[in-house]
Write a protein that holds these residues in place. Sequence first.
Motif, mmCIF file in Angstrom:
data_model
loop_
_atom_site.group_PDB
_atom_site.id
_atom_site.type_symbol
_atom_site.label_atom_id
_atom_site.label_comp_id
_atom_site.label_asym_id
_atom_site.label_seq_id
_atom_site.Cartn_x
_atom_site.Cartn_y
_atom_site.Cartn_z
ATOM 1 N N ALA A 324 -1.863 -3.820 16.485
ATOM 2 C CA ALA A 324 -2.682 -4.474 15.014
ATOM 3 C C ALA A 324 -3.918 -5.126 16.429
ATOM 4 C CB ALA A 324 -2.440 -5.965 14.135
ATOM 5 N N ALA A 333 -2.320 -11.448 14.631
ATOM 6 C CA ALA A 333 -1.635 -10.575 13.805
ATOM 7 C C ALA A 333 -0.068 -11.236 13.667
ATOM 8 C CB ALA A 333 -1.518 -9.120 14.175
ATOM 9 N N ILE A 347 -3.219 -10.064 9.190
ATOM 10 C CA ILE A 347 -4.243 -10.644 10.205
ATOM 11 C C ILE A 347 -5.140 -10.368 9.575
ATOM 12 C CG2 ILE A 347 -4.019 -7.376 10.435
ATOM 13 C CD1 ILE A 347 -6.199 -6.522 9.183
ATOM 14 N N VAL A 366 -6.696 -0.504 11.157
ATOM 15 C CA VAL A 366 -5.112 -1.267 11.341
ATOM 16 C C VAL A 366 -4.033 -0.131 11.348
ATOM 17 C CG1 VAL A 366 -3.269 -2.955 11.538
ATOM 18 C CG2 VAL A 366 -5.543 -3.822 11.291
ATOM 19 N N VAL A 382 -0.079 -2.984 5.882
ATOM 20 C CA VAL A 382 -0.602 -4.324 5.966
ATOM 21 C C VAL A 382 -2.272 -4.648 5.543
ATOM 22 C CG1 VAL A 382 -2.961 -4.006 7.856
ATOM 23 C CG2 VAL A 382 -0.687 -2.175 8.549
#
Length: 576
Positions: A324, A333, A347, A366, A382
């Motif tokens: 990431a 992250a 993140i 990502v 994510v």
Amino acid sequence: MPLDPLPSMRAGALSREYQPVLADLLRMVPQVAPEWTYTGDDDFGVVLLQLASYLADHLHYRADAVMRDVVPTRSPHAEVVREFAEWLGYMARRPTPAEVDVTLTVDAPLEEDLPIPRRLAVEGDGPRGRVTFEVSEQVILRAGLTSVEAHVVEGVSVVSARVGVATGSYLERFQVPDAGCIFNWDDADLEVTVDGEVAQHFRYPALLTPSTLGYWVRLGTSGLLELRFGDGTYGRTLTPGAEVRCTYRVGGGTRGNVKIGGLSRVPGTLRLSDGTPVTLGVTQTQAVAPGFDAEGVDQIRAQAPANFRAQERAVTRSDYEVLALRVPGVYQARVTASGVNGVNVAIVPAGLQSGTRVSRAMIERVTRVVDPLRMVTDCVYVGAARLVTVDVTLDVRARRGSRNGTVLEAVRERLTGSSGLLTEGVNRIGDTLWLSDLVGALEQVSGVDNLDVSRYCRRPELVWDSATGDAALHGGVTLMETTTPATWQVEMLTSDTFTVSGEDGVLEAVGTLGGAYTVPGQVVFTISPGVSDMAEGDRGRITVGRLVGNVTLAADEFPVFDPRSVKIRVSGGIGA
């Protein structure tokens, strides 16, 4: 007779350059040849000594460079560090483009569908003047509508540029002619064809088979990208006379970081099936996923070993975090497990102080990096870390003789300066902010006698789990001195009334939007109506912490501070 050591030899090899070496040789002349008394520049013997000194300078430089670059991570030369990183399997990041979702509009509904092609230009004003974005994929503005969403990426396309003609030799190389070519080791960054046949991109030549028409990319000594083809064992050799063409984009870097509303015009004109021209407008209401300049030497030194440990796969939590952090714009992250095989990646973007937020484009970046390298059984999600505002109120007593203004500035610098306790560079996602750390650090500030912390807590907020409207928690939330960490559930009964429940169940009182609601001994808050009405069944939660105490954060929460959240009062010294 024995000769004295040369002065520059005693000083070490790093001082053995042309002038010191020549001076040493001239000093030796009386010892070796006493009859040699003239040492002017026109003397043939001196000329020979000058040539020898030049050669010695060159040899010593080469020796020094070799010894320095034996440890490439300490080399000051970017090309040495980059080549070492490539040897470890890490390809240094080149300039990356900004990207954002925009709305393309027409003044009146159309009578037929209008295809909006890929690479349609959208222009605006960036930090260094005019900048061009392009539509990344074709979208269609449907008949009867006046707008459509499109994703645009900074840069200008160069389509099917001729980069060379094959000779049929092994490991042929062709240069992409633009130094500003956007390429970050993604298969979609370049489109390469050989006599019209599409060539595949491979990161490493060892992955090619003898029959594969493939290429890999490296940075040439000229600074231009090189397309490299196979030798018959690792990749197919090219047929003599075959024409090699490449489609690429030019741009990238921070020049594309336009502000909200910065993209304002579509220079081209589209046409309907009958030839009627259509002029498009553009509206940008989101912040861009920022572009970044090429990685520097220090960044490569940090990233290459971490990526080597990850070995191009995501197994452990640290592997996911490393991958990431490879994405430009990701500052932090943190990975947590969910259930048996769920992996949550939270993140935080760089530049929080300038108002940057995690955009959908950044989350997609990502995901594109992580998803191909995850374990087959892992389900990866994510998302953006939740930003939690922390309120701080301090009463500082200055030492006798100290100026209150000077102490105030010193305390503020210790809290919010470039490396202060409350800056993003010090804190990590999910870590507890310890009250003892705050007090201990401020007591060491010059001029501080003692201090009283009257508020150190997360700012209460209302987060809707499901909501029809946009009611929001009013800013005037009062926390009682006896407040303990708690989460209060809010559920709408009607469009303007709600119930509140906590650990002990539903409270008796019914709240009304716009009116103060009191949780006895805990908090007083007001939920204000918004533009859109709420509806029965909408649910949310208000999280509060102790008025003064350690600030605990969930695994996906990151603390932020703003000037209004940090209040400092200084007294006891000289001046106001």
